[in-house]
Design an enzyme around this catalytic site. Structure first.
Site, PDB file in Angstrom:
ATOM      1  N   TYR A 135      16.481  29.623   9.891  1.00 55.87           N
ATOM      2  CA  TYR A 135      15.302  30.345  10.358  1.00 55.87           C
ATOM      3  C   TYR A 135      15.219  30.354  11.884  1.00 55.87           C
ATOM      4  O   TYR A 135      15.537  29.373  12.553  1.00 55.87           O
ATOM      5  CB  TYR A 135      14.033  29.686   9.812  1.00 55.87           C
ATOM      6  CG  TYR A 135      13.745  30.018   8.365  1.00 55.87           C
ATOM      7  CD1 TYR A 135      13.407  31.305   7.976  1.00 55.87           C
ATOM      8  CD2 TYR A 135      13.793  29.021   7.388  1.00 55.87           C
ATOM      9  CE1 TYR A 135      13.136  31.602   6.653  1.00 55.87           C
ATOM     10  CE2 TYR A 135      13.513  29.301   6.067  1.00 55.87           C
ATOM     11  CZ  TYR A 135      13.186  30.601   5.697  1.00 55.87           C
ATOM     12  OH  TYR A 135      12.917  30.891   4.384  1.00 55.87           O
ATOM     13  N   LYS A 193       0.839  -1.197   0.000  1.00 52.85           N
ATOM     14  CA  LYS A 193       0.000   0.000   0.000  1.00 52.85           C
ATOM     15  C   LYS A 193       0.875   1.249   0.000  1.00 52.85           C
ATOM     16  O   LYS A 193       2.080   1.189   0.229  1.00 52.85           O
ATOM     17  CB  LYS A 193      -0.921  -0.011   1.217  1.00 52.85           C
ATOM     18  CG  LYS A 193      -0.205   0.021   2.552  1.00 52.85           C
ATOM     19  CD  LYS A 193      -1.194  -0.058   3.706  1.00 52.85           C
ATOM     20  CE  LYS A 193      -0.468  -0.048   5.051  1.00 52.85           C
ATOM     21  NZ  LYS A 193      -1.414  -0.058   6.189  1.00 52.85           N
TER      22      LYS A 193
END
Length: 368
Positions: A256, A40
């Protein structure tokens, strides 16, 4: 527009030979039970059109996907495989199932009724699995519903009876024994129907968990299936390029939010990838905690500062001068860095690492 195959900056190598070896290892362990394969989510992010044929060549004949759309893709790849759709029947989709080798896993009385009506309309006993809930409380018939169904019949002959283990990744967890006991009673009520309990963790557990058909997933792809048990062979290797090496001074911050401040004169390698590529922001470092590592010039080097969308910084100060330069490759997965080690830095699990691997990587398949 056509682009050269080498224009993708980062390279994700999937070792299909290791994948096949992992399946064979599990198949030998669970024999005489059949060993299936869970593919899957695009084979856990690694590419079902490449992974599934490698598993088929190794000997897998029964496959599990989550959605009918995934099943249709897999059916085109492996038309002779038996494919079970774990997500069952979405409302109004029963008639869209094209044939007996694509089989829904039915998890409610309503789904069973829909399938029985389809069988009656077509005049054919179409195969489907029945999912019974033994305590996970996600999908599945209650035990009472399952025993009642066994008594009255479903309107078709189920091809499989299954359930899902909730705690088998924790060795000795008492809930696993409870689920096994509950499921054994259900399987006995559906005498003659193949039974499936074991996921990857169940495959690595005792033979009492194996029943007739097993459903390994994460163990095939090199992830840890049982806490404290080493994984099978690693399957993925991720390398990303260095695009710049720069110097920093004590007191400078990186990235950041000025989340990490340099404590010494430093050399910083900037890598061309980030959270847009599935390298989670949580892998980054701050003044309060260390982040993940990368391997550059054969040595582990720590991330420094936050991971941004397309760029990640690594402290290479401890490498010899000139040992790293623009165009060199940094190993993010491989050479001892496992998907589970990386996951731990992000507070997650190897499954999420694999299924998040970015679409911008150039995928290379080896060992097939």
């Amino acid at each position: 527009m056509n682009h050269p195959s080498g224009c993708a900056s980062a390279v994700l190598t999937i070792d299909l030979g290791a994948l096949a070896d992992n399946w064979r290892t599990l198949a030998a362990r669970v024999a005489p039970a059949e060993c299936g394969a869970v593919v899957k989510a695009n084979a856990y992010g690694l590419g079902v059109e490449q992974v599934a044929p490698a598993l088929w060549a190794a000997g897998a004949r029964t496959f599990f996907v989550a959605l009918m759309e995934e099943g249709l893709i897999l059916r085109d790849v492996l038309p002779e495989a038996d494919i079970y759709v774990l997500g069952g029947l979405l409302l109004g989709t029963a008639e869209a199932f094209p044939g007996p080798r694509l089989r829904p896993v039915l998890s409610s009385p309503a789904e069973i009724e829909d399938w029985a009506r389809l069988c009656a309309a077509r005049g054919v006993d179409l195969p489907a699995a029945i999912h019974v809930d033994t305590g996970m409380n996600r999908l599945g018939l209650t035990l009472e519903e399952a025993f009642a169904l066994a008594q009255r019949g479903a309107g078709f002959t189920p091809s499989l009876i299954g359930t899902h283990l909730a705690c088998a990744d924790t060795p000795g967890h008492p809930f696993t024994a409870l689920q096994r006991e509950r499921f054994a009673r259900v399987a006995a009520a559906f005498a003659g129907i193949p039974a499936s309990l074991a996921n990857s963790a169940g495959c690595l557990g005792g033979r009492e968990l194996h029943f007739d058909l097993t459903r390994p997933g994460i163990a095939l792809y090199g992830g840890v299936a049982v806490a404290g048990t080493p994984p099978l062979k690693p399957v993925v290797r991720l390398e990303v390029p260095v695009i710049q090496v720069r110097n920093g001074l004590p007191g400078d911050s990186v990235g950041y939010g000025a989340a990490q401040t340099l404590k010494r004169e430093s050399r910083i390698a900037i890598l061309s990838f980030g959270y847009a590529d599935g390298f989670f922001r949580a892998y980054g470092a701050t003044d309060a905690h260390a982040g993940a590592d990368a391997i550059i010039a054969g040595r582990r080097c720590p991330l420094v500062g936050r991971v941004s969308m397309d760029l990640t910084a690594v402290d290479v100060t401890d490498l010899p001068e000139g040992a790293v330069k623009r165009g060199d490759m940094a190993v993010i997965l491989g050479d001892g860095i496992s998907v589970d080690e990386l996951a731990a830095h992000g507070g997650t699990i190897g499954y999420e690492v694999l299924t998040s691997l970015g679409a911008r990587y150039r995928r290379v398949y080896s060992g097939g």
